[in-house]
Design a protein around this motif. Structure first.
Motif, PDB file in Angstrom:
ATOM      1  N   CYS A  60       4.725   4.392   4.099  1.00 14.55           N
ATOM      2  CA  CYS A  60       6.014   3.818   3.702  1.00 14.55           C
ATOM      3  C   CYS A  60       6.869   3.597   4.932  1.00 14.55           C
ATOM      4  O   CYS A  60       6.654   4.199   5.991  1.00 14.55           O
ATOM      5  CB  CYS A  60       6.721   4.721   2.701  1.00 14.55           C
ATOM      6  N   VAL A 119       4.335   0.482   1.530  1.00 13.27           N
ATOM      7  CA  VAL A 119       5.465   0.337   0.617  1.00 13.27           C
ATOM      8  C   VAL A 119       6.785   0.452   1.374  1.00 13.27           C
ATOM      9  O   VAL A 119       6.963   1.357   2.189  1.00 13.27           O
ATOM     10  CB  VAL A 119       5.426   1.441  -0.472  1.00 13.27           C
ATOM     11  N   VAL A 144      10.589   1.513   1.186  1.00 10.89           N
ATOM     12  CA  VAL A 144      11.323   2.489   0.369  1.00 10.89           C
ATOM     13  C   VAL A 144      12.758   2.593   0.874  1.00 10.89           C
ATOM     14  O   VAL A 144      12.977   2.887   2.053  1.00 10.89           O
ATOM     15  CB  VAL A 144      10.661   3.886   0.422  1.00 10.89           C
ATOM     16  N   ARG A 188      13.989   7.389  -2.133  1.00 13.18           N
ATOM     17  CA  ARG A 188      13.027   8.119  -1.309  1.00 13.18           C
ATOM     18  C   ARG A 188      12.472   9.355  -2.015  1.00 13.18           C
ATOM     19  O   ARG A 188      11.275   9.620  -1.970  1.00 13.18           O
ATOM     20  CB  ARG A 188      13.669   8.512   0.032  1.00 13.18           C
ATOM     21  N   PHE A 231       9.984   8.277  -4.571  1.00 17.23           N
ATOM     22  CA  PHE A 231       8.745   7.828  -3.937  1.00 17.23           C
ATOM     23  C   PHE A 231       7.925   9.023  -3.467  1.00 17.23           C
ATOM     24  O   PHE A 231       6.708   9.074  -3.659  1.00 17.23           O
ATOM     25  CB  PHE A 231       9.014   6.884  -2.761  1.00 17.23           C
ATOM     26  N   ALA A 246       1.867  10.155   1.525  1.00 17.69           N
ATOM     27  CA  ALA A 246       2.283   8.965   2.269  1.00 17.69           C
ATOM     28  C   ALA A 246       2.624   9.288   3.722  1.00 17.69           C
ATOM     29  O   ALA A 246       3.283  10.282   4.010  1.00 17.69           O
ATOM     30  CB  ALA A 246       3.485   8.303   1.596  1.00 17.69           C
TER      31      ALA A 246
END
Length: 170
Positions: free
Chosen positions: A5, A131, A133, A138, A141, A149
């Motif tokens: 991310c 991705v 974000v 956050r 996610f 991630a």
């Protein structure tokens, strides 16, 4: 499973980073799936809130916001537009895709809807995912990604490098 991310430091930067990364990857011949923000024509009353997305790899451009009028303070996201974008991505084949890009893990995804299933499908197929974000989503996610991630710096060179390495070694 590879997922990363990025969060921009200024408004609109995350969208720009993901879009520019996708353009660079497409120019390098990478096969992409997902969506990126598309440029939208400015109108006098848009308040810089209009949003369109382009379905990768070269699919349609879909408006995901709605005009509510100058005095409205409501959310401009258009559920029908978001549903159309999700359907276009989910209806497109992930077969042959080297990478899945999503411009924004937004309120729909934070609620477990939106592109969550498409991200999961890409990961299940071994397709690396990048991705965008925003700070406001956050925590959602991080919960969604379950700590898997990688956090990348807000730099197109770094994003393109991660994508290239992830595509070569998913």
């Amino acid at each position: 499973m590879r997922i990363a991310c990025v969060t921009g430091t200024a408004p609109g930067e995350t969208d720009r980073l993901i879009t520019e990364t996708a353009e660079r990857l497409e120019q390098a011949g990478r096969r992409l799936a997902g969506i990126v923000k598309a440029p939208e024509p400015a109108t006098p009353d848009d308040h810089h809130c209009n949003a369109q997305v382009r379905v990768l790899p070269g699919g349609p451009v879909i408006a995901i916001t709605q005009a509510l009028g100058a005095g409205s303070g409501a959310c401009r996201l258009d559920p029908a537009g978001i549903a159309a974008a999700v359907a276009a991505v989910e209806g497109g084949s992930l077969d042959g895709a080297e990478l899945f890009l999503l411009n924004k893990f937004g309120p729909e995804e934070a609620s477990g809807r939106g592109f969550c299933a498409a991200i999961g499908s890409a990961l299940e197929r071994g397709i690396p995912v990048l991705v965008g974000v925003g700070r406001g989503n956050r925590a959602a996610f991080d919960d969604f990604a379950g700590g898997m991630a990688e956090d990348l710096p807000p730099d197109v060179d770094a994003l393109a490098a991660w994508c290239g390495a992830a595509a070569e070694n998913p």
